[in-house]
Design a protein around this motif. Structure first.
Motif, PDB file in Angstrom:
ATOM      1  N   VAL A  32       0.833  -1.208   0.000  1.00 18.15           N
ATOM      2  CA  VAL A  32       0.000   0.000   0.000  1.00 18.15           C
ATOM      3  C   VAL A  32       0.863   1.250   0.000  1.00 18.15           C
ATOM      4  N   VAL A  33       1.896   1.262   0.865  1.00 18.43           N
ATOM      5  CA  VAL A  33       2.790   2.426   0.929  1.00 18.43           C
ATOM      6  C   VAL A  33       3.548   2.583  -0.376  1.00 18.43           C
ATOM      7  N   LYS A  34       3.958   1.468  -0.970  1.00 25.44           N
ATOM      8  CA  LYS A  34       4.672   1.542  -2.236  1.00 25.44           C
ATOM      9  C   LYS A  34       3.781   2.117  -3.339  1.00 25.44           C
ATOM     10  N   ALA A  35       2.513   1.702  -3.365  1.00 25.98           N
ATOM     11  CA  ALA A  35       1.589   2.241  -4.371  1.00 25.98           C
ATOM     12  C   ALA A  35       1.345   3.732  -4.169  1.00 25.98           C
ATOM     13  N   LEU A  36       1.225   4.154  -2.901  1.00 31.47           N
ATOM     14  CA  LEU A  36       1.042   5.583  -2.634  1.00 31.47           C
ATOM     15  C   LEU A  36       2.275   6.377  -3.008  1.00 31.47           C
ATOM     16  N   ALA A  37       3.465   5.805  -2.761  1.00 35.01           N
ATOM     17  CA  ALA A  37       4.696   6.510  -3.117  1.00 35.01           C
ATOM     18  C   ALA A  37       4.835   6.676  -4.617  1.00 35.01           C
ATOM     19  N   ASN A  38       4.289   5.727  -5.377  1.00 33.86           N
ATOM     20  CA  ASN A  38       4.331   5.827  -6.838  1.00 33.86           C
ATOM     21  C   ASN A  38       3.184   6.651  -7.409  1.00 33.86           C
ATOM     22  N   GLY A  39       2.323   7.170  -6.546  1.00 36.37           N
ATOM     23  CA  GLY A  39       1.215   8.003  -7.006  1.00 36.37           C
ATOM     24  C   GLY A  39      -0.013   7.246  -7.438  1.00 36.37           C
ATOM     25  N   SER A  40      -0.078   5.954  -7.189  1.00 29.71           N
ATOM     26  CA  SER A  40      -1.229   5.138  -7.581  1.00 29.71           C
ATOM     27  C   SER A  40      -2.181   5.022  -6.397  1.00 29.71           C
ATOM     28  N   VAL A  41      -3.014   6.020  -6.226  1.00 24.09           N
ATOM     29  CA  VAL A  41      -3.966   6.030  -5.118  1.00 24.09           C
ATOM     30  C   VAL A  41      -5.035   4.965  -5.327  1.00 24.09           C
ATOM     31  N   ARG A  42      -5.441   4.774  -6.565  1.00 22.52           N
ATOM     32  CA  ARG A  42      -6.470   3.771  -6.850  1.00 22.52           C
ATOM     33  C   ARG A  42      -5.996   2.371  -6.481  1.00 22.52           C
ATOM     34  N   LYS A  43      -4.755   2.061  -6.814  1.00 21.53           N
ATOM     35  CA  LYS A  43      -4.208   0.753  -6.478  1.00 21.53           C
ATOM     36  C   LYS A  43      -4.087   0.583  -4.976  1.00 21.53           C
ATOM     37  N   ALA A  44      -3.697   1.665  -4.278  1.00 19.92           N
ATOM     38  CA  ALA A  44      -3.575   1.581  -2.828  1.00 19.92           C
ATOM     39  C   ALA A  44      -4.923   1.304  -2.172  1.00 19.92           C
ATOM     40  N   LEU A  45      -5.973   1.995  -2.642  1.00 19.35           N
ATOM     41  CA  LEU A  45      -7.303   1.753  -2.075  1.00 19.35           C
ATOM     42  C   LEU A  45      -7.795   0.347  -2.388  1.00 19.35           C
ATOM     43  N   THR A  46      -7.472  -0.147  -3.583  1.00 20.36           N
ATOM     44  CA  THR A  46      -7.857  -1.515  -3.927  1.00 20.36           C
ATOM     45  C   THR A  46      -7.171  -2.532  -3.028  1.00 20.36           C
TER      46      THR A  46
END
Length: 740
Positions: A246-260
């Motif tokens: 989740v943190v990695k997805a947020l760091a890459n700017g993928s908020v949608r992936k983090a929420l998923t």
């Protein structure tokens, strides 16, 4: 994909029976251009994939199969997401830390790998005192903005996937020290077989090289500030393993992936916590939306607000005050086929939900209840709709109808009082002038002067007048099981309403006739040449409007040619009529006693009428303050009104003699009589074989609901006559013959 043909900077596909992507036949088709020359659901994705304009005429009937349509949409979404991420990376001005890792030689002792977790056992403070760092282990190069070749090692670095963003001065100095120490040791390396570049974040733990004190490097050429990486601490290793993607997805700017990842997490606590946070957002919006101080359209339940009810205003309220709730509802209502949603249905669903939260948010339910009431819905139907939240209950609707009745009565009282005040001021002016009428000499009765002699009085300021309309309301109740005491019942009621005059005629005198009938010539009642010219001009306008409406070549004259007849009061007649319902009385107008009670009920709205007790005490033969109001109806109703007046001729006061109401024949059945005259003249079953007759055309288009008796089905006969007239005029227009 199929190879399109390029023509004039536009492309088109030659095969219309095959999918343009897989070149196979499929029954489930997503059209690019429909057969009606409109864009299909696959038009946008095909235009995006080919990056060219599509020709509409040549691509009629081309399609994409369901499998390819989903695949192309997925490719389009991935490409758009890639472009967005690329723009974010290129727009950022952060500094990267690149670590160049070289393979160790056989003579180099192994160095234990430092753990990424912030655990006390993995920190450099607990390293063995005899343990040293190999000089051939690592080499760190600081590169700002982009990746270049290392100055100390002859290897090429690869693009890093992690950026170094230290947050304070201590961490900045620490990274510089580590970078300098690694670069010095990398310079003494003699044997390197192969280089491998990795981009990893620097550890937030204290540096193992405490004795190396080097100055911080500054990039004097660029002059940009270095931005260092912030560190994140986890409470446990389990939480770190769970939240690392989740943190990695947020760091890459993928908020949608983090929420998923959060919603699909295997941890029940994480799922419930995320759902609870979403519920709190919706709860906060609903609390704000349901406040009585918000003044939203869903709270407006007054009669004036319900008359001006608009669903689009409710949609704007949801979008402005509850945007997250509106987004969730629209996404749930979006169709997977057309990728669209019905805003009215979404708004209605949210109104039902909000009505369950607060009983004051029910303006839509009031409108639905009134609509169902007008369409003869029974009480049991209201109870079912009220339980579902679609309508208000039957008792609530009755309260609203009673309020509307009181509102209509107050409106009539206001019109009555305005006319009474105007009549009183007129009487005072007449008493001052000692005259009751304007002197009109018989010598001026020429050139229609009898209708224009008092035209100057029409322009005087006066309140709006009104008139009453009454009509019978009859229906039969048939019983299923007829007995001696249980027979069919025939009900006869009377419906009443008031119509406000759009053209003010209150200034015209009622004390004398506008002309002397003995002095008027008979030629005044016959059509003149001017009347014939005016009639021909009106017919030309009617025919022209029909041609403009149905012929495409005449559409250019739509905004130029007038659609209504121009006359002196065109502006007033263009306004909407004001009709005030006065209810239904359970009285039969065929009975004289009931008709007298109906007129007594209407006379309370006559200007200047006196109460019954006051009229009995005064016993005056004339009430100058009372102004007569016309009562309109059909011929039979007017006959019943005259019979009620005859029965009250021996009254002592004008109120008892019902002098406040005068009869007026309304043209309720004028069009029916006109249609009946046409059917009697031109509609004959014997002319079934004669082309162009009404009966032959009726059989050709199969209008079996058209009968000779116009009153049996008025709307069917009227629409049939209009259709035949329009068809004849259009055929003459196509043939090029002169219509007049």
């Amino acid at each position: 994909m199929a190879t399109p043909i390029k023509k004039h900077e536009r492309i088109w596909f030659p095969e219309t029976d095959l999918c343009v992507s897989c070149s196979l036949t499929n029954k489930q088709r997503y059209y690019i251009i429909r057969t009606d020359m409109n864009k299909g659901p696959a038009f946008d994705v095909i235009s995006y994939c080919f990056q060219k304009s599509l020709s509409i005429q040549e691509n009629v009937g081309t399609y994409v199969c369901s499998h390819c349509f989903k695949l192309l949409n997925r490719i389009k979404d991935m490409d758009i997401r890639r472009a967005e991420l690329y723009n974010k990376v290129m727009m950022s001005s952060q500094q990267f830390k690149v670590i160049s890792v070289k393979k160790r030689g056989s003579q180099t002792p192994r160095t234990p790998r430092v753990s990424k977790l912030s655990d006390s056992r993995s920190t450099p403070h607990h390293r063995h005192p005899d343990m040293t760092i190999s000089t051939e282990e690592r080499s760190i190069d600081t590169i700002e903005g982009s990746f270049t070749k290392s100055t100390n090692c002859n290897n090429t670095t690869k693009p890093a996937s992690t950026r170094s963003l230290f947050g304070n001065e201590q961490q900045r100095n620490l990274s510089t020290q580590v970078s300098g120490s690694f670069n010095e040791q990398a310079n003494h390396t003699s044997t390197v077989n192969k280089d491998l570049d990795l981009a990893i974040p620097l550890s937030p733990t204290p540096s193992p090289f405490k004795n190396n004190k080097l100055k911080q490097k500054k990039d004097e050429s660029s002059g940009k500030k270095q931005k260092l990486k912030q560190t994140i601490s986890f409470r446990s290793s389990k939480l770190c393993t769970l939240m690392h993607p989740v943190v990695k997805a947020l760091a890459n700017g993928s908020v949608r992936k983090a929420l998923t990842l959060i919603f699909n997490s295997s941890d029940i606590t994480t799922k419930e916590s995320s759902k609870k946070n979403i519920k709190s957002i919706i709860e906060k919006e609903c609390q704000i939306f349901s406040k009585q101080s918000m003044e939203i359209n869903l709270q407006k339940r007054e009669t004036e607000d319900l008359e001006n009810f608009d669903v689009t205003k409710l949609q704007e309220d949801f979008k402005n005050h509850a945007p997250f709730l509106w987004s969730c509802a629209t996404q749930a209502a979006t169709s997977t086929y057309s990728n669209t949603y019905n805003q009215i249905k979404v708004c209605a669903a949210l109104c039902v939900i909000m009505q369950g939260r607060s009983r004051f948010l029910n303006s839509l339910q009031h409108v639905v209840g009134i609509t169902m009431y007008n369409n003869q819905l029974q009480k049991d139907g209201f109870s079912v709709l009220a339980k579902l939240g679609f309508s208000v209950s039957h008792s609530t609707l009755n309260e609203k109808l009673n309020k509307a009745k009181i509102l209509n009565e107050n409106m009539m009282k206001s019109y009555q009082s305005n006319l009474a005040i105007a009549s009183k001021s007129h009487l005072e002016r007449v008493d001052t002038e000692h005259s009751y009428a304007v002197d009109i000499s018989p010598s001026t009765m020429n050139d229609h002067s009898y209708s224009t002699s008092c035209s100057d009085l029409q322009h005087r300021s006066a309140p709006q007048g009104y008139r009453f309309n009454i009509d019978n309301l009859d229906f039969n109740i048939k019983v299923r099981e007829m007995t001696q005491d249980h027979q069919n019942v025939s009900r006869h009621f009377t419906q009443m309403m008031a119509l406000v005059d759009r053209v003010n005629s209150g200034s015209l005198t009622d004390d004398q006739p506008v002309g002397d009938l003995l002095e008027i010539e008979n030629s005044e009642f016959l059509p003149t040449a001017e009347d014939n010219y005016t009639l021909r001009k009106d017919m030309i306008q009617v025919v022209s409007n029909i041609l403009i409406e149905h012929l495409p070549s005449f559409k250019v004259f739509k905004d130029i040619y007038p659609s209504h007849f121009k006359h002196e009061h065109s502006a007033e007649m263009a306004k909407k009529s004001i009709v005030i319902p006065l209810g239904i009385l359970l009285k039969n107008e065929n009975k004289t006693n009931d008709m007298i009670e109906i007129l007594q009920h209407l006379q309370q709205y006559v200007p200047g009428v006196r109460p019954e007790v006051e009229g009995i005490h005064e016993r005056e033969e004339r009430n100058p303050k009372m102004q007569a109001i016309p009562v309109g109806g059909d011929q039979l109703t007017c006959e019943r009104i005259r019979g009620a007046h005859m029965a009250r001729l021996d009254g002592d006061t004008p109120e008892e003699r019902l002098e406040g109401l005068i009869t007026m024949v309304e043209d309720f059945h004028e069009k029916i009589n006109f249609l009946q005259a046409m059917m009697d003249r031109f509609y004959k079953p014997a002319s079934a074989r004669e082309t162009g007759t009404l009966y032959q055309l009726r059989n050709v288009i199969n209008r079996r609901n058209v009968v000779k008796n116009a009153s049996a089905d008025y709307h069917a006969v009227g629409s049939f006559i209009d259709l035949v007239t329009t068809a004849i005029l259009l055929s003459m227009g196509f043939s090029g013959k002169y219509l007049f």
